[in-house]
Design an enzyme around this catalytic site. Structure first.
Site, mmCIF file in Angstrom:
data_model
loop_
_atom_site.group_PDB
_atom_site.id
_atom_site.type_symbol
_atom_site.label_atom_id
_atom_site.label_comp_id
_atom_site.label_asym_id
_atom_site.label_seq_id
_atom_site.Cartn_x
_atom_site.Cartn_y
_atom_site.Cartn_z
ATOM 1 C CE1 TYR A 1 -10.183 0.311 9.269
ATOM 2 C CE2 TYR A 1 -9.849 -2.045 9.487
ATOM 3 C CZ TYR A 1 -9.340 -0.781 9.296
ATOM 4 O OH TYR A 1 -7.997 -0.585 9.143
ATOM 5 C CG HIS B 1 -1.096 -6.143 5.152
ATOM 6 N ND1 HIS B 1 -1.283 -5.470 6.350
ATOM 7 C CD2 HIS B 1 -2.151 -5.805 4.375
ATOM 8 C CE1 HIS B 1 -2.401 -4.751 6.283
ATOM 9 N NE2 HIS B 1 -2.942 -4.927 5.085
ATOM 10 C CD GLU C 1 -8.619 0.574 1.648
ATOM 11 O OE1 GLU C 1 -7.554 0.725 2.249
ATOM 12 O OE2 GLU C 1 -9.440 -0.297 1.924
ATOM 13 C CD1 TRP C 2 -6.470 -2.891 0.825
ATOM 14 C CD2 TRP C 2 -4.938 -3.871 -0.485
ATOM 15 N NE1 TRP C 2 -5.375 -3.182 1.593
ATOM 16 C CE2 TRP C 2 -4.426 -3.792 0.837
ATOM 17 C CE3 TRP C 2 -4.142 -4.463 -1.461
ATOM 18 C CZ2 TRP C 2 -3.161 -4.257 1.188
ATOM 19 C CZ3 TRP C 2 -2.865 -4.931 -1.106
ATOM 20 C CH2 TRP C 2 -2.405 -4.821 0.188
ATOM 21 C CD GLU D 1 -5.262 -2.840 9.381
ATOM 22 O OE1 GLU D 1 -6.356 -2.542 8.849
ATOM 23 O OE2 GLU D 1 -4.432 -3.596 8.852
ATOM 24 C CD GLN E 1 -2.941 -1.166 2.261
ATOM 25 O OE1 GLN E 1 -2.670 -1.805 3.267
ATOM 26 N NE2 GLN E 1 -4.061 -0.485 2.146
ATOM 27 C CD GLU F 1 -7.892 -6.740 7.775
ATOM 28 O OE1 GLU F 1 -8.270 -6.779 6.601
ATOM 29 O OE2 GLU F 1 -7.987 -5.720 8.475
HETATM 30 O O1 IFM Z 1 -6.356 -0.787 3.991
HETATM 31 C C1 IFM Z 1 -6.869 -1.882 4.660
HETATM 32 C C2 IFM Z 1 -5.764 -2.707 5.267
HETATM 33 O O2 IFM Z 1 -4.826 -3.089 4.333
HETATM 34 C C3 IFM Z 1 -6.326 -3.936 5.915
HETATM 35 N N1 IFM Z 1 -7.388 -3.597 6.829
HETATM 36 C C4 IFM Z 1 -8.413 -2.716 6.372
HETATM 37 C C5 IFM Z 1 -7.809 -1.471 5.764
HETATM 38 C C6 IFM Z 1 -8.915 -0.538 5.263
HETATM 39 O O3 IFM Z 1 -9.682 -1.174 4.304
#
Ligand code: IFM
Length: 473
Positions: A305, A129, A428-429, A375, A29, A174
């Site tokens: 989140y 990751h 952001e993916w 996170e 990222q 994750e």
């Molecule tokens: O940006 C991502 C992160 O790489 C993994 N957890 C959630 C974040 C927000 O979507």
């Protein structure tokens, strides 16, 4: 451990002495420099080349150019007074297959760790990751058991180089996303949509965790080690509806318990095994796997989140089950119903109470283990005011979630730290650069970093080891 001052949810609060404060990022990222010093393609480099896979056709190049601006970024963290930094190592820089270790790739992380230590910032290293080397995907990726053994070899290479200086490790970030988004609905790399491959990936990721943990134990025996999972409270939209309750059970099984139970209890949940029977989860479990997977951890990382409020009878306004194929869930339909709460730019509802709920659940239902929020954060559309970046929504988000974390502490949860996602705006993916999670703004044209209001605010929280009364915000 005491919870520091346990004031009301809006009053001033203090966190325990030695509470770990930090910010987090991940290699793909932020780093850029995807073709230098022997790095090979990851599944994300490949995925970014697929037309339409990532918003605006964005790629990991140059990201925020952290590979070349690392020292500047560490100075920035030091200026903000951040005591800890969570980052990930890019597997394809280090050992893309069963071949030799790429020393030049490890040199970067050694420089990063040494620079952090020079600035009194504690490194927290995540080994995976999401950037699986493409060479391994070509051999089946996480659906192939061999990938877990390749991960162990890669982990060992990193540990041999950094194990003497890094004392906080997590194996995976994750695994839910790696398996279900990568192999299930295909919105993440490698973009596969195969339920059988998905459940195989779940098991092989867990096995990789166990084997990687053994490498950490072997090469950094005094280090603290664990794994990070993304957890959600899963609530039935109508608690009186047996259909909604059943959907919530199934979603909770795949989102949370399929990872927590093997890791912390040494067994997959019976109901999840039964739900996934058509897709062959049990076929992948070899004799000692669950023993390997459930080896004792020093910590569990929790990424939080939002909540899932689910219904078996979606209405047109409900978000439909695009990212959790109902095929696996064994139900006709499933919807995610909003609860009329504010939403972030990701369209995720803001539910600080869900963080308390997740932490209390871990404390209640699983063996006690030190917890770290590895996170938590939010994407918003930031505005420039008088040359500064004004992000009061993000400040309110962080404030609310820190109060929710403190509420769990006050209720006796062994919560030891908090890492804000993210230090910097970044890739952001599948959303590319369109969604900004950073407390530090990055101008993608010039790569200039500007701490947002939230960065200044967070810096003060860290200095105070707590929050002022909410009305003083
Ligand atoms: O940006 C991502 C992160 O790489 C993994 N957890 C959630 C974040 C927000 O979507």
């Amino acid at each position: 451990m005491t919870a520091g001052s346990a004031d009301s949810s809006r009053g001033a609060i203090t966190f325990p002495t030695n509470f770990v404060w930090g910010a987090a990022t991940a290699a793909f990222q932020i780093e850029g420099s995807t073709t230098v010093d022997g790095r090979t393609d990851s599944i994300w480099d490949t995925f970014c080349r697929v037309p339409g896979a990532v918003v605006n056709g964005d790629t990991g190049e140059p990201a925020v150019d952290h590979y070349r601006r690392m020292r500047e970024d560490v100075r920035l963290m030091a200026d903000l007074g951040l005591p800890a930094y969570r980052f990930s190592v890019a597997w394809p820089r280090v050992r893309p297959d069963a071949g030799p270790v790429n020393s030049a790739g490890l040199d970067f992380y050694e420089r990063l760790v040494d620079t952090l230590l020079e600035h009194d910032i504690t490194p927290w290293v995540t080994l995976y990751h999401w950037d699986l080397p493409q060479t391994l995907e070509d051999q089946g990726g996480w659906a192939n058991r061999e990938t877990a053994y390749r991960f162990a070899e890669y982990a060992e290479s990193v540990l041999v180089r950094l194990g003497d200086r890094v004392s906080n490790w997590t194996t995976l970030n994750e695994p839910y996303c790696s398996a279900f988004l990568g192999y299930g609905n295909g919105v993440h790399a490698p973009g596969r949509t195969d339920p059988r491959a998905t459940v195989a990936a779940v098991h092989h990721l867990l096995l990789a965790h166990g084997l990687g943990l053994a490498a950490i134990r072997a090469h950094a025996p005094n280090a603290s080690a664990g794994v990070t999972v993304n957890l959600y409270p899963v609530r039935p939209a109508d608690p009186d509806s047996p259909e909604d309750v059943e959907v919530a059970r199934r979603v909770d099984g795949l989102q949370n318990r399929i990872f927590l139970d093997p890791l912390l209890r040494g067994a997959y949940p019976e109901d999840v095994l039964a739900d996934l029977e058509p897709f062959g989860l049990a076929d992948h479990i070899a004799a000692s796997d669950l023993q390997t997977i459930s080896a004792p951890l020093d910590l569990l990382g929790v990424n939080y989140y939002t909540v899932h409020n689910v219904t078996a009878r979606p209405e047109p306004t409900d978000r439909q089950n695009t990212d959790r194929p109902s095929e696996w869930l064994g139900v006709e339909t499933i919807g995610f119903r909003g609860l009329n709460r504010p939403r972030t730019a990701m369209d995720w509802e803001v539910h600080p109470d869900g963080l308390t709920e997740v932490l209390l659940r871990l404390n209640r239902e699983y063996p006690k283990i030190p917890l770290y929020i590895t996170e938590n954060g939010a994407a918003y559309h930031d505005s420039v005011v008088d040359g500064g970046i004004h992000d009061p929504d993000r400040v309110a988000f962080l404030d609310g979630h820190l109060r929710a974390a403190h509420a769990a502490l006050s209720a006796g949860v062994d919560l030891r730290g908090y890492f804000c996602w993210s230090l910097l705006d970044n890739f952001e993916w599948a959303e590319g650069y369109a969604k900004r999670f950073g407390i530090v703004h990055v101008d993608y044209e010039t790569q200039v970093r500007t701490p947002k209001l939230s960065a200044r605010w967070y810096s003060q929280v860290v200095r105070d080891n707590g929050l002022p009364a909410a009305e003083n915000l």
